[in-house]
Design an enzyme around this catalytic site. Structure first.
Site, short mmCIF file in Angstrom:
data_model
loop_
_atom_site.label_atom_id
_atom_site.label_comp_id
_atom_site.label_asym_id
_atom_site.label_seq_id
_atom_site.Cartn_x
_atom_site.Cartn_y
_atom_site.Cartn_z
N ARG A 58 15.11 -75.77 -27.23
CA ARG A 58 14.26 -75.21 -28.29
C ARG A 58 13.61 -73.89 -27.84
NH1 ARG A 58 10.48 -79.99 -30.05
NH2 ARG A 58 9.73 -78.47 -31.58
N ASN A 91 3.18 -76.11 -35.48
CA ASN A 91 4.38 -75.51 -34.89
C ASN A 91 4.10 -75.03 -33.47
OD1 ASN A 91 5.41 -76.02 -37.40
ND2 ASN A 91 5.28 -73.90 -38.11
N HIS A 108 -0.75 -78.48 -31.66
CA HIS A 108 0.26 -79.23 -30.90
C HIS A 108 0.83 -78.42 -29.74
CE1 HIS A 108 1.00 -82.03 -34.58
NE2 HIS A 108 -0.10 -82.31 -33.95
N CYS A 116 0.97 -77.47 -15.70
CA CYS A 116 1.21 -78.22 -14.46
C CYS A 116 0.44 -79.54 -14.54
CB CYS A 116 0.76 -77.44 -13.23
SG CYS A 116 1.02 -78.39 -11.70
N CYS A 135 5.07 -74.88 -9.45
CA CYS A 135 3.89 -74.31 -10.14
C CYS A 135 3.42 -73.10 -9.34
CB CYS A 135 2.78 -75.35 -10.20
SG CYS A 135 1.19 -74.66 -10.70
N GLY A 175 4.62 -76.18 -45.79
CA GLY A 175 5.80 -76.61 -45.04
C GLY A 175 5.57 -77.78 -44.12
N ALA A 219 9.45 -71.55 -48.67
CA ALA A 219 8.19 -70.91 -48.24
C ALA A 219 8.22 -69.40 -48.46
CB ALA A 219 7.94 -71.22 -46.77
#
Ligand code: BV8
Length: 232
Positions: A58, A91, A108, A116, A135, A175, A219
């Site tokens: 993604r 999103n 989100h 980390c 990290c 949406g 949209a």
């Protein structure tokens, strides 16, 4: 109708026409992947490679994605509206910012950020993550994860969001299917505060009955039209 304090909630449907698939509906992400296998802290502990593959895929999609007319219309509303506009997005893409939106909460999280799990550092990240990625702060490998909110984890800035919902006089959902909480409960909070509630979506969401007004369609068509009406 003149509105002073506006809260906008957005979901995957806003970015669908930017080439970023939605979760539900035909060939939605959750058709191909099981939430329990890729989007919970438990599955990250159990099979981190599978989770990294899912989010690396993604993150790769983000590189091609561009904001669409609906993202730009919402940024215009933020700039031109005389009152307050707060955008709360589910999103994890950066398309709101790319369109010029700044009063924005990623409830989100964001895919272009890594967290980390060992030292708590959160930093911008645009490349793949793996178990060998160290990290840059604690220099330990195997603890870096996508800086997103998984199922069972607390969304970000819930106090600020609930505060804005309790004061808003217009709530607009764009949406989103209204199936994931606590986001799906925001329309009820806004209604309770006396706000006018509007749904802009391809089709009626799970919470459609809670909206005073609705405009259905892509949209990129219904959002610019509604923003022009608001700023009219
Ligand atoms: C939590 C990040 C504790 C990662 C995501 C109450 C009842 C039942 C269950 C629960 C509950 N409370 C909590 C739960 C559990 C769970 C939950 O809701 N489960 C669901 C499945 C039932 N919630 C949680 O675990 C949350 N955490 O509750 O913590 C807590 C305690 C107290 C107070 C607060 C919290 C955390 C949930 C967050 C999980 N992370 N994303 C990632 O992206 O991989 S959720 C992820 O899925 C998205 O972020 C988004 O939230 C959700 C997808 O929903 P949508 O964005 O709406 O997308 P969808 O595909 O479903 O719909 C798209 C819509 O667009 C459709 O309506 C379609 O018609 C429309 N559309 C399509 N194309 C277009 C369009 N519209 C316009 N134009 C188009 N072109």
């Amino acid at each position: 109708m003149q509105f002073e304090k506006i809260v906008i909630l957005t979901g995957a449907g806003l970015s669908a026409e930017s080439g970023l698939g939605t979760f539900r509906g035909t060939d939605g992400l959750w058709d191909q992947y099981d939430i329990e296998e890729v989007a919970t802290p438990e599955c990250f502990a159990r099979s981190p490679v599978k989770v990294h593959d899912f989010y690396n895929m993604r993150r790769g999609w983000l590189k091609q994605a561009k904001p669409n007319a609906a993202h730009f219309a919402l940024a215009k509303l933020e700039h031109d509206h005389t009152g307050a506009v707060l955008t709360v997005t589910q999103n994890i893409d950066g398309l709101h910012e790319a369109a010029g939106c700044s009063h924005l909460i990623h409830m989100h999280g964001e895919l272009a950020s890594a967290l980390c799990a060992r030292c708590g550092t959160s930093l911008p990240w645009h490349e793949d993550l793996s178990l060998t990625t160290a990290c840059p702060v604690c220099h330990k490998a195997g603890f870096l994860r996508p800086d997103v909110v998984w199922f069972g984890e607390m969304p970000h800035e819930m106090e600020r969001i609930m505060e804005a919902l309790s004061r808003c006089d217009l709530f607009v959902a764009v949406g989103t299917s209204g199936m994931v909480y606590p986001a799906a409960g925001f329309v009820a909070e806004a209604k309770h505060a006396g706000a006018h509630t509007v749904e802009l979506n391809l089709d009626p969401s799970d919470g459609a009955s809670l909206f005073d007004e609705a405009h259905y369609g892509p949209a990129t068509e219904v959002v610019p039209a509604y923003v022009d009406k608001l700023l009219g």
